[in-house]
Structure formats: structure tokens, C-alpha cells
Motif scaffolding. Structure first.
Motif, short mmCIF file in Angstrom:
data_model
loop_
_atom_site.label_atom_id
_atom_site.label_comp_id
_atom_site.label_asym_id
_atom_site.label_seq_id
_atom_site.Cartn_x
_atom_site.Cartn_y
_atom_site.Cartn_z
N GLN A 253 45.18 32.83 38.52
CA GLN A 253 45.93 32.97 39.77
C GLN A 253 45.40 34.15 40.58
N THR A 254 45.58 34.08 41.91
CA THR A 254 45.08 35.14 42.79
C THR A 254 46.20 35.70 43.64
N TRP A 255 46.03 36.95 44.08
CA TRP A 255 47.01 37.66 44.90
C TRP A 255 46.62 37.52 46.37
N THR A 256 47.58 37.23 47.24
CA THR A 256 47.29 37.00 48.65
C THR A 256 47.82 38.10 49.57
N GLY A 257 48.49 39.12 49.01
CA GLY A 257 49.02 40.20 49.84
C GLY A 257 48.03 41.34 49.98
N GLU A 258 48.58 42.55 50.09
CA GLU A 258 47.76 43.75 50.27
C GLU A 258 46.79 43.93 49.11
N ASP A 259 45.55 44.29 49.44
CA ASP A 259 44.55 44.55 48.41
C ASP A 259 44.82 45.89 47.74
N TYR A 260 44.30 46.07 46.54
CA TYR A 260 44.35 47.35 45.84
C TYR A 260 42.89 47.74 45.57
N PRO A 261 42.30 48.59 46.41
CA PRO A 261 40.88 48.92 46.26
C PRO A 261 40.58 49.46 44.86
N ALA A 262 39.46 49.02 44.32
CA ALA A 262 39.10 49.38 42.94
C ALA A 262 38.95 50.88 42.78
N ASP A 263 38.34 51.55 43.74
CA ASP A 263 38.14 53.00 43.61
C ASP A 263 39.48 53.73 43.57
N ARG A 264 40.43 53.28 44.41
CA ARG A 264 41.72 53.94 44.41
C ARG A 264 42.46 53.67 43.11
N PHE A 265 42.34 52.45 42.60
CA PHE A 265 42.98 52.13 41.33
C PHE A 265 42.41 52.99 40.21
N ARG A 266 41.08 53.15 40.18
CA ARG A 266 40.46 53.98 39.16
C ARG A 266 41.05 55.39 39.15
N ALA A 267 41.19 55.94 40.37
CA ALA A 267 41.74 57.29 40.49
C ALA A 267 43.21 57.32 40.10
N ASP A 268 43.98 56.34 40.58
CA ASP A 268 45.40 56.30 40.28
C ASP A 268 45.66 56.16 38.77
N ALA A 269 44.83 55.35 38.10
CA ALA A 269 45.01 55.11 36.68
C ALA A 269 44.41 56.19 35.80
N GLY A 270 43.61 57.10 36.39
CA GLY A 270 42.97 58.14 35.61
C GLY A 270 41.91 57.61 34.67
N MET A 271 41.16 56.59 35.11
CA MET A 271 40.13 56.00 34.26
C MET A 271 38.99 56.98 34.03
N LEU A 272 38.45 56.98 32.83
CA LEU A 272 37.35 57.86 32.48
C LEU A 272 36.04 57.33 33.04
N ASP A 273 35.09 58.23 33.26
CA ASP A 273 33.77 57.83 33.74
C ASP A 273 33.14 56.82 32.77
N GLY A 274 32.61 55.76 33.33
CA GLY A 274 31.94 54.75 32.52
C GLY A 274 32.84 53.64 32.03
N ALA A 275 34.17 53.81 32.13
CA ALA A 275 35.09 52.75 31.70
C ALA A 275 35.12 51.63 32.74
N TYR A 276 35.17 50.38 32.27
CA TYR A 276 35.15 49.22 33.15
C TYR A 276 36.56 48.75 33.50
N LEU A 277 36.72 48.24 34.70
CA LEU A 277 37.93 47.52 35.03
C LEU A 277 37.98 46.22 34.25
N LEU A 278 39.16 45.80 33.84
CA LEU A 278 39.30 44.59 33.05
C LEU A 278 39.42 43.35 33.93
N GLY A 279 38.94 42.23 33.41
CA GLY A 279 39.15 40.94 34.04
C GLY A 279 38.09 40.57 35.06
N ASP A 280 38.12 39.28 35.45
CA ASP A 280 37.14 38.79 36.41
C ASP A 280 37.77 38.57 37.79
N GLY A 281 39.00 39.05 37.99
CA GLY A 281 39.64 38.98 39.31
C GLY A 281 39.63 40.34 39.97
N THR A 282 40.22 40.42 41.15
CA THR A 282 40.39 41.70 41.81
C THR A 282 41.46 42.51 41.07
#
Length: 451
Positions: A253-282
Motif C-alpha cells: 500500500q502507498t501513502w497519498t498525503g504529505e510526504d516525509y522526506p528521508a533526510d528529515r526522517f533520518r534526523a528525527d529518528a536519530g539513525m546512525l551513519d551507514g544505517a539503511y532505511l527499511l522497506g522498498d516504499g517511501t
């Protein structure tokens, strides 16, 4: 009254807003008597009663719910018999601080750091109580709609006290529009209404392989290992890309509302350098539109003190988030079936279900949403967008079932940097001010189904 005049009034009230929030945050109203005395929640509830009495509400009092918590209820009526009714919601209970050592400021002492106000409950959800009060104070009694107030005291515990109260007292809380102020914006200064919530399934899966521990040197290699079997089962819940792969659940399934930019999500989630986002969707697809399994905990021997033994049993606590469009009962059945089918080596699998909640999807486009969009635009200077939320608020489903003709709007002062439920929770005071202005404008402009 125009938006500029209302914002000037709100700005003049922000000193009082901070003092009120500091007083409320100082009350450790954690609704868990195993950790905190219930008198603290009683004190917070009475604080809410006293402040809303000052704001012109009548019939204020504490309503005991089935889980033993107290909800604050009150009303503010107008003379116009055709005026619509708006229900204002928030909750005064908070999450425990968790790791005190991880807090950079005292959790129950409002502290300003770099323009943000830190403390447990500053955003979730005491900041929304202060937002309501600030909006009402700014209007100075110039409110053309009927108001009802419900502020619950056990939302964070999920024990269902208010959900039961709504069904038992449907007429008491009936309203044309319900403002559920327990969500937030896409970012500071980016106004949003939350239009969907994922449901959830919580369960504990247990694995048994042997009648007792046996020596790994004597039996290892032939005897089935319950912990290894559990790890094998859990590994089947995601593919190599990180997509949730529970047999029978749609993960496209896909989301049709406001996007969540990947860079902002990385910062918001506190992801470590080199860690990948999960999944094949946005990012938005993965957190708002698709099912997601999280392993919340595992019972097994700790590393320190562990012996050279094969484990006879192990268990894990799982959380499945269920997106709108998917039935939580069927999702539960699919997850249970998957866990049994994935068990290797003939080990015995048991599943104990803890909780189940359906997803929620708000109806948009009605007069309340139009009035809110107009108010948000004038308060923020930009258009309101729509968000999903990965978390669950079962009360919204109860509201929707009990009041099918009501518009349910989810909004609030939270945003990703607020770190709700985590150490160092905070709120940006600009969000309290802007949302208070927007709510005040909404209350002036909303005309119910006549709009």
C-alpha cells in the motif's frame, strides 16, 4: 477578530502559558500506581478543573472511569440554540521518565534549552491542555459555539477507561466536531491534521523445545534450541530489504498525503551513519500505509551469567501496526498463523494475545475540516497538510462508532523533535502559540453543517 489580533493576544499570554505548563509538568501524573502514587494524578486532574473553571466552563468535575482513573468534564454553553457543539480533548497523564540518567534536564521541572521547553508531558499531552487554555483566554469569552471538555487520566496506560466512559455516556459527550489534541504537525511551523492512525496487535509468542536445559557440549548439534528457533521465527517477519512479510498481509500500500522526506526522517529518528532505511516504499508508505512488525522484547538468559546450556524455552513480545484499509482481527489471525507455520524443528509454539485495536481513518472535507484549514492557514501563513500516524489512539474509533455524524479532527503541539515517550521530551513554544491561534480562529469560524 482577525488572525493578527488573535496572535497578538496569544503572544501576550505566553508568559502565563509557560507558568501554567511548568506547574502542570511538575506534577508527576503517571497513571501507574506501581510506580507513582495515584494522588499525583488526582492533583493534576484538579489543576485542570481549576484552570478551566477560570476559563468559563460550568459543571466541571471528575468523572470516575472503569479503570479507576478520573476524567475531567465540563461545558460552556452559548445562548444561540442553533450553535454547533465542539468537544475539546486532551489527557493529563504522562509516560514515566524511563531512564532518568538519559535526561539532560530534570524530567518534572520545565527547563528551557535553545528555545524549547523540556520536561515530561510538555508535548504529550500537557502542552495541548495549555494550548486549549491559551486559545480560550485569547478569545476573552467571544466564543460563538457550545464547548464540551474531556481530559482523561489514563491514556498512556491504554486501560480503556475513557473508551468505556464514552459508550456509557454517549449523550454527555456528543458533539458536531471533536478536536482530539494528541497528535501534531509535520515539523515546527508546518501545520497538519492527522487523518489516519494505524491499529495494532500486541502478542507474546512462546517457543518450547525441551523439558529442561541440557549441556550444550553433550547435546548441542542434535537437540533443538528454543532460542535459536525463536530467532528463526522472528527472522521470517521481514525480508532482506526490511519489508514486513507476514503471510497474508499486503505490504504494497502507498501513502497519498504529505510526504516525509528521508533526510528529515533520518534526523528525527536519530539513525546512525551507514544505517539503511527499511522497506522498498517511501518513508510515508512504510510508517503510515503498510503493516510493520516490531520485536518489543525477548525473554532469554542475559549474556552476563549465561551457562553453556541449550535453552528449553524462550519468548518474545511483538507489536504489529495495522494500517487503514486492513482489518486488525484478520491481521492478528495472519500473524498468529505465520508464527506457527514458521516454527522449525517441530518445536511447540504458543501465542498469547495482549491487545488488539483497529486502524482509524478520519472523514475530511466537512465544515469542521474546512474551518480548521482556513484557521491553520491564517495562523501559520501556509496551507494545512495531512499526515498519518503510526501510533494508535483507540478512543478515535470509539468516537467514530458512537458519533458517526461527528467530524473527528486530530491535531496538536507534538512534532518529531518533541521526542514524546522518550527521555528529553520537549515542546516548541511557537507550536503552542500557533495552535492556540488556530484553535481560537476555528472556534470563531466554525458554524457546523451550515458552513
Amino acid at each position: 477578530m482577525n488572525a493578527r489580533e488573535l496572535r497578538d493576544r496569544v503572544d501576550a499570554l505566553m508568559g502565563r502559558a509557560r507558568a501554567d505548563l511548568a506547574a502542570l509538568v511538575a506534577i508527576p501524573s503517571v497513571a501507574d500506581p506501581r510506580q507513582y502514587p495515584p494522588e499525583k494524578c488526582d492533583r493534576a486532574a484538579q489543576w485542570v478543573v481549576d484552570r478551566f473553571a477560570e476559563a468559563g466552563f460550568d459543571g466541571l468535575g471528575l468523572r470516575r472511569t472503569s479503570d479507576g482513573s478520573n476524567a475531567v468534564y465540563g461545558e460552556r454553553r452559548v445562548a444561540d440554540p442553533g450553535a454547533p457543539t465542539v468537544l475539546l480533548y486532551a489527557h493529563y497523564d504522562v509516560q514515566p521518565p524511563l531512564d532518568d540518567e538519559a535526561w539532560r534536564t530534570p524530567p518534572f521541572d520545565l527547563t528551557e534549552v535553545n528555545g524549547r521547553w523540556y520536561g515530561r508531558g510538555t508535548a504529550d499531552c500537557k502542552g495541548n491542555i495549555i494550548m486549549h487554555l491559551t486559545a480560550l483566554r485569547a478569545l476573552r469569552g467571544e466564543i460563538p459555539v457550545n464547548l464540551k471538555l474531556i481530559v482523561e487520566g489514563s491514556e498512556e496506560q491504554g486501560t480503556g477507561g475513557l473508551e468505556d466512559f464514552v459508550t456509557r455516556h454517549a449523550d454527555l459527550l456528543r458533539a458536531d466536531a471533536i478536536l482530539v489534541c494528541d497528535t501534531g504537525n509535520a515539523a515546527v511551523g508546518v501545520p497538519a491534521a492527522t487523518v489516519s492512525l494505524r491499529g495494532m496487535v500486541n502478542l507474546v509468542v512462546g517457543v518450547e523445545a525441551l523439558s529442561s536445559e541440557v549441556h550444550s557440549g553433550m547435546f548441542g548439534g542434535a537437540a533443538p534450541d528454543a532460542l535459536a528457533a525463536l530467532i528463526h521465527i522472528l527472522a521470517t517477519l521481514r525480508d532482506d530489504t526490511g519489508n514486513t512479510t507476514v503471510t497474508g498481509l499486503d505490504n504494497t500500500q502507498t501513502w497519498t498525503g504529505e510526504d516525509y522526506p528521508a533526510d528529515r526522517f533520518r534526523a528525527d529518528a536519530g539513525m546512525l551513519d551507514g544505517a539503511y532505511l527499511l522497506g522498498d516504499g517511501t518513508v510515508a508508505d512504510m510508517i503510515w500505509a503498510r503493516p510493520a512488525v516490531t520485536v518489543l522484547g525477548i525473554d532469554c538468559p542475559p549474556v552476563v551469567g549465561s551457562a553453556a546450556a541449550i535453552q528449553p524455552h524462550a519468548r518474545a513480545r511483538l507489536n504489529l501496526r495495522v494500517p487503514p484499509g486492513m482489518d486488525a482481527v484478520k491481521a492478528h489471525e495472519a500473524l498468529v498463523g505465520h508464527l506457527h507455520a514458521a516454527a522449525p524443528w517441530g518445536v511447540h509454539v504458543s501465542v498469547a494475545t495482549e491487545a488488539l485495536g483497529q486502524p482509524f481513518e478520519a472523514r475530511t472535507g466537512g465544515p469542521a475540516y474546512r474551518a480548521l484549514a482556513s484557521a491553520m492557514r491564517d495562523a501559520y501563513g501556509r496551507e494545512m497538510t495531512s499526515l498519518g500516524q503510526g501510533g494508535s489512539i483507540p478512543l478515535c474509533n470509539v468516537f467514530a462508532d458512537t458519533y458517526p455524524d461527528s467530524e473527528i479532527i486530530l491535531m496538536g503541539v507534538e512534532e518529531p523533535l518533541a521526542l514524546i515517550h522518550a527521555p528529553n521530551e520537549s515542546v516548541h513554544p511557537d507550536e503552542i502559540a500557533a495552535l492556540a491561534t488556530a484553535e481560537a480562529l476555528f472556534l470563531q469560524r466554525y458554524r457546523g453543517k451550515q458552513l
